[in-house]
Design a protein around this motif. Sequence first.
Motif, mmCIF file in Angstrom:
data_model
loop_
_atom_site.group_PDB
_atom_site.id
_atom_site.type_symbol
_atom_site.label_atom_id
_atom_site.label_comp_id
_atom_site.label_asym_id
_atom_site.label_seq_id
_atom_site.Cartn_x
_atom_site.Cartn_y
_atom_site.Cartn_z
ATOM 1 N N LYS A 2 2.026 2.145 -4.788
ATOM 2 C CA LYS A 2 1.896 2.481 -3.370
ATOM 3 C C LYS A 2 3.048 3.361 -2.912
ATOM 4 C CE LYS A 2 -1.017 -1.200 -1.793
ATOM 5 N NZ LYS A 2 -1.055 -2.627 -1.769
ATOM 6 N N SER A 3 4.145 3.362 -3.684
ATOM 7 C CA SER A 3 5.293 4.150 -3.258
ATOM 8 C C SER A 3 5.067 5.638 -3.495
ATOM 9 C CB SER A 3 6.534 3.686 -4.003
ATOM 10 O OG SER A 3 6.318 3.811 -5.382
ATOM 11 N N ILE A 4 4.113 5.976 -4.355
ATOM 12 C CA ILE A 4 3.848 7.388 -4.609
ATOM 13 C C ILE A 4 2.683 7.827 -3.734
ATOM 14 C CG2 ILE A 4 3.173 9.097 -6.306
ATOM 15 C CD1 ILE A 4 4.397 7.213 -8.400
ATOM 16 N N TYR A 10 2.244 14.141 4.337
ATOM 17 C CA TYR A 10 3.179 13.329 5.101
ATOM 18 C C TYR A 10 2.676 13.254 6.534
ATOM 19 C CZ TYR A 10 7.548 11.532 6.956
ATOM 20 O OH TYR A 10 8.488 10.751 7.553
ATOM 21 N N PRO A 11 2.161 12.088 6.934
ATOM 22 C CA PRO A 11 1.578 11.995 8.273
ATOM 23 C C PRO A 11 2.635 12.161 9.358
ATOM 24 C CG PRO A 11 1.652 9.845 7.228
ATOM 25 C CD PRO A 11 2.073 10.832 6.191
ATOM 26 N N ARG A 63 14.759 14.953 3.601
ATOM 27 C CA ARG A 63 14.717 14.193 2.357
ATOM 28 C C ARG A 63 13.453 14.520 1.542
ATOM 29 N NH1 ARG A 63 12.701 9.315 2.317
ATOM 30 N NH2 ARG A 63 12.610 9.344 4.582
ATOM 31 N N MET A 64 12.310 14.577 2.247
ATOM 32 C CA MET A 64 11.042 14.856 1.574
ATOM 33 C C MET A 64 11.045 16.257 0.978
ATOM 34 S SD MET A 64 8.912 12.277 1.879
ATOM 35 C CE MET A 64 7.287 12.984 1.705
ATOM 36 N N ARG A 67 13.120 16.463 -2.011
ATOM 37 C CA ARG A 67 12.466 15.787 -3.115
ATOM 38 C C ARG A 67 11.510 16.731 -3.848
ATOM 39 N NH1 ARG A 67 9.312 10.426 -1.678
ATOM 40 N NH2 ARG A 67 11.361 9.752 -1.002
ATOM 41 N N GLY B 14 6.976 0.235 -1.033
ATOM 42 C CA GLY B 14 7.247 1.606 -0.599
ATOM 43 C C GLY B 14 8.430 1.738 0.328
ATOM 44 N N GLY B 16 11.416 3.024 2.257
ATOM 45 C CA GLY B 16 11.905 4.367 2.548
ATOM 46 C C GLY B 16 10.827 5.428 2.631
ATOM 47 N N THR B 17 9.552 5.051 2.541
ATOM 48 C CA THR B 17 8.487 6.027 2.726
ATOM 49 C C THR B 17 7.753 5.694 4.041
ATOM 50 O OG1 THR B 17 6.746 4.741 1.682
ATOM 51 C CG2 THR B 17 8.139 6.059 0.234
ATOM 52 N N PRO B 18 6.933 6.642 4.524
ATOM 53 C CA PRO B 18 6.199 6.325 5.754
ATOM 54 C C PRO B 18 5.179 5.217 5.547
ATOM 55 C CG PRO B 18 5.543 8.457 4.859
ATOM 56 C CD PRO B 18 6.750 8.025 4.112
ATOM 57 N N PHE B 19 4.945 4.816 4.282
ATOM 58 C CA PHE B 19 3.937 3.795 4.021
ATOM 59 C C PHE B 19 4.573 2.437 3.769
ATOM 60 C CE2 PHE B 19 2.686 7.943 2.377
ATOM 61 C CZ PHE B 19 1.599 8.198 3.189
#
Lengths: 283, 319
Positions: A2-4, A10-11, A63-64, A67, B14, B16-19
């Motif tokens: 889920k982290s990927i 990116y909403p 950050r995004m 990345r 997740g 540190g992510t928006p999810f």
Amino acid sequence: MKSIAFGQYYPANSPIHRMDPRAKVILTVLYIVCTFLCRNVLCFAAILLSAVLLCLVSRIPLRMILRSIRPLIMILAFTSLINVFMTKGEHLLTPTWQIPLWGSRVWRIKIYEEGLWNALFMILRIIILLIGTSVLLSYTTTPIALTDALERLFSPLKKIKVPVHDIAMMTTIALRFIPTLMDETQRIMNAQKARGADFSSGGLIRRAKALLPVLVPLLVSAFNRAYELAAAMECRCYHGGEGRTRLKILRLRFSDVFAVMLLVAFGVGIFFLNRQGIGYTMK
Amino acid sequence: MDKIVLEHVDFVYGTGTPFEHKALSDVSVRIAADRITGVIGHTGSGKSTMMALLNGLEKPTAGKVLLDGYDVNATAKELYADWLKRPEYQNMRKSTAKKAIRAEVEKRRRNLCFRVGLVMQYPEYQLFEETVFKDISYGPKNMGLSEEEIRIRVPEALRFCGLDESLLEKSPFDLSGGQKRRVAIAGVIAMRPEVLVLDEPAAGLDPLGREQIFEKIRQYQRSTHSTVIIVSHSMEDMAEYCDDMVVLAHSGIVAQGSCEEVFSQVSMLDGVGLDIPQITQLMRILRARGIDVPENVYTVEQAAEALKRHFQSLKGTDT
């Protein structure tokens, strides 16, 4: 898994997110052209500024963006090294550096000022290309909206019997199922790990073999999914693009057209800036 | 005796992510050895995440998971101070002892998934081998067991799951859904885990298939005296087959204890959107109407027994 986030979308709620995806595709193409037009310091300064502005407007965290640059660091290093050492010019910076090889042979390192400029420009060009495409498209457009836009943009090709709708539908389905299959892969990997599978040790062949217990069930379930999806589509009388209406109708707004015109003007500006003989000009 | 203890466990997906999503927050659970514990909760309450923590598939963001009192995620560094005082390491040189501790921790980490056997949801999707025999022997092979040992364990595991040995040479893909699931469960049982964790073992099966699976699990537990954890959202099944229960809701624990203790807290179960078993509800209604039946009835058998007693007592007053 889920982290990927797949497809990097990116909403957020920004003007770029809200833009018509067709306009974004055109803008991206124009932006790439602009990046390649740049030849001298002034142009690169202008386009770098525009890239920074784009990042700010899109509300994508820095950050995004960093990345997305990270995996390219090796390529950046490689291209800049090649440019530094391989460019021949007029202003030699290192007249006396010599590295002895075997016998009486020596290797003379020649670094020209032009080489340094070329390296800098190449790095900037790659980074700006990446920022431009990721901010304008991949971070701000869902994959589904993107294929929808491409279908509309390429629809004139239907005249010469290119199955645009079918290709778009296949792409959409493929994109739609990537996260599902990634989840599935993770689930099966976990199930096999729970039975003591070891995916991270051993040589290449051993690791490839260790993946077999994941790939077989994954393929089986992918085929099953495909059959189920096909049946579900037939049940709803799907028969291709002929006469199909849409749930989301894309409408070009004035702001979309304005953005495209602005970028065209920017490109023209870059074109004229190139002709100013300021500093080094890339060939 | 507590086989597994969770201490103030947090788990975040997740980070540190928006999810970002908090799946478990401050969860403390004790799971008793040699019993069947049911973990119950709605979809998204964090049940499956909790199960993945038990055999080391996931590591808690905060808190500890203890198996027989050993923190399964402890690193050798954290253990040096404590373990160097132990008699088996005291006589060694410090560097040798540290090396031995590192090896021990690594061994335990590797063995964790064999000690805590996890059967995931819809386990039939993990089958991959050409024959049932090969598929079941995948786990034991990974443990490094000998051929002879595997030849003993595979048919034994198959029997535990109520399948015929004639299936051993068949392809797992030719079996029926219920058979596939049992083969997958056998694949975990063949590792003879001390703790067997089953995530929704009966999901998607018909009533007869459900009953058979649960019945086999109970027989397995009673004959091996291992610790069994079943995840489910069906109160009826839990009441029927579990000794203890843990109720999860909104990423936290709302109740734990024996089935009687948990079911007696009707108001709490209502609050988290879970029902007490229908038969218990029926008995409560009967009681409310003035019929003298006990309140703590959780299975149909118990209810039948109670009603029989009630009618007998009625007859007694008639004559």
